[in-house]
Design an enzyme around this catalytic site. Structure first.
Site, PDB file in Angstrom:
ATOM      1  N   HIS A  38       0.894  -1.502   0.012  1.00 50.54           N
ATOM      2  CA  HIS A  38       0.117   0.052  -0.117  1.00 50.54           C
ATOM      3  C   HIS A  38       1.323   1.253  -0.161  1.00 50.54           C
ATOM      4  O   HIS A  38       2.196   1.132   0.286  1.00 50.54           O
ATOM      5  CB  HIS A  38      -0.984  -0.237   1.393  1.00 50.54           C
ATOM      6  CG  HIS A  38      -1.822  -1.200   2.032  1.00 50.54           C
ATOM      7  ND1 HIS A  38      -2.499  -0.980   0.771  1.00 50.54           N
ATOM      8  CD2 HIS A  38      -1.477  -2.400   2.380  1.00 50.54           C
ATOM      9  CE1 HIS A  38      -3.646  -2.293   1.282  1.00 50.54           C
ATOM     10  NE2 HIS A  38      -2.673  -3.475   1.956  1.00 50.54           N
ATOM     11  N   GLU A  48       2.244  -0.716   4.331  1.00 51.30           N
ATOM     12  CA  GLU A  48       2.069   0.878   4.119  1.00 51.30           C
ATOM     13  C   GLU A  48       3.452   1.694   3.759  1.00 51.30           C
ATOM     14  O   GLU A  48       3.904   1.896   4.734  1.00 51.30           O
ATOM     15  CB  GLU A  48       1.105   1.311   5.468  1.00 51.30           C
ATOM     16  CG  GLU A  48       0.731   2.404   4.642  1.00 51.30           C
ATOM     17  CD  GLU A  48      -0.848   1.998   4.227  1.00 51.30           C
ATOM     18  OE1 GLU A  48      -0.611   2.902   3.070  1.00 51.30           O
ATOM     19  OE2 GLU A  48      -1.782   1.614   4.451  1.00 51.30           O
ATOM     20  N   HIS A  70      -2.271  -2.493  -3.372  1.00 50.49           N
ATOM     21  CA  HIS A  70      -3.315  -2.804  -3.152  1.00 50.49           C
ATOM     22  C   HIS A  70      -4.312  -2.388  -4.917  1.00 50.49           C
ATOM     23  O   HIS A  70      -5.426  -2.994  -4.455  1.00 50.49           O
ATOM     24  CB  HIS A  70      -4.061  -1.646  -2.207  1.00 50.49           C
ATOM     25  CG  HIS A  70      -5.128  -1.552  -1.211  1.00 50.49           C
ATOM     26  ND1 HIS A  70      -5.435  -0.487  -0.162  1.00 50.49           N
ATOM     27  CD2 HIS A  70      -5.793  -2.978  -1.119  1.00 50.49           C
ATOM     28  CE1 HIS A  70      -6.441  -1.137   0.023  1.00 50.49           C
ATOM     29  NE2 HIS A  70      -6.928  -2.005  -0.134  1.00 50.49           N
TER      30      HIS A  70
HETATM   31 ZN   LIG Z   1      -3.908   0.456   0.172  1.00 49.39          ZN
END
Ligand SMILES: [Zn+2]
Length: 236
Positions: A22, A85, A125
């Site tokens: 992500h 992330e 993602h």
């Molecule tokens: Zn994401």
């Protein structure tokens, strides 16, 4: 690596066989703030300077993927995946810093050592939620990761003998269960393998709300189909 553990996780009910990358337009402290606010999580956050923050232990399922689809399955992505992330101010539309990419590569090598994750299941993602998500964006260095043994890249000289776009997208793993999904998946494919067809949006907030282009003319281009055939060749 430092820790900022969040309590938003669940027991896993199946093995880890997927990695989801992500990115967020915010720096790490703000990512953590929003994760807490929305009771979400991921396993790691990597800052632009390469700093890694552990948020949830890998043995638990974190809340990062939401609804998704990959290679014929729409069962919970969270339960089977590890989520990373990356902090990136333009939402992955401009280069990732070398320090951040190196930190990611080292972290993922460790993850691949600990868990049996097939190369075809290392995804962004937007690959698994093409109608909703643009991350990690068209500047994410998938090819460099593949050079490091993380995920797959393609050889333009080796292609599948198939011309149907939806069929080729499905072979790779994308959602083609509706016409809308086929177009969105085609665009997600470009973010990853053919970024010249992806439009730059100078406002990351706007990009989050309008992740699809105004037209899908790129799908008629010969190099789009040829690249699709080459990627399908390695994912089949
Ligand atoms: Zn994401």
């Amino acid at each position: 690596m430092r820790e900022h553990l969040l309590p938003f996780y669940e027991e896993r009910d199946r093995n880890i066989d997927m990695l989801v990358i992500h990115c967020s337009a915010y720096p790490a402290d703000k990512v953590l703030f929003y994760l807490e606010q929305y009771k979400c999580s991921c396993h790691y956050i990597i800052e632009e300077n390469g700093g890694i923050i552990k948020v949830v232990d890998e043995r638990y399922s974190a809340q990062h993927g939401g609804k998704g689809f990959w290679r014929g399955s729409d069962e919970s992505l969270n339960k089977r995946s590890i989520g990373i992330e990356l902090c990136h101010p333009t939402l992955g539309q401009t280069s990732y810093s070398p320090a951040q990419v190196s930190a990611l590569i080292e972290l993922v090598k460790g993850i691949l050592h600990r868990h049996q994750i097939p190369a075809v299941n290392i995804v962004g993602h937007s690959d698994v939620a093409p109608l909703r998500k643009p991350d990690p964006g068209m500047a994410f260095p998938w090819r460099k990761l593949a050079d490091e043994g993380i995920g797959l890249w393609f050889d333009p000289a080796r292609k599948m003998d198939e011309n149907n776009v939806a069929e080729l997208l499905a072979i790779i793993g994308y959602d083609v269960r509706s016409e809308e999904a086929v177009s969105a998946s085609a665009y997600a494919f470009c973010r990853r393998f053919l970024p010249k067809y992806v439009q730059l949006d100078n406002n990351p907030q706007h990009l989050v709300e309008h992740i699809l282009p105004d037209d899908f003319a790129f799908m008629q281009q010969a190099d789009f189909v040829e690249t699709l055939q080459a990627v399908a060749f390695v994912y089949r």
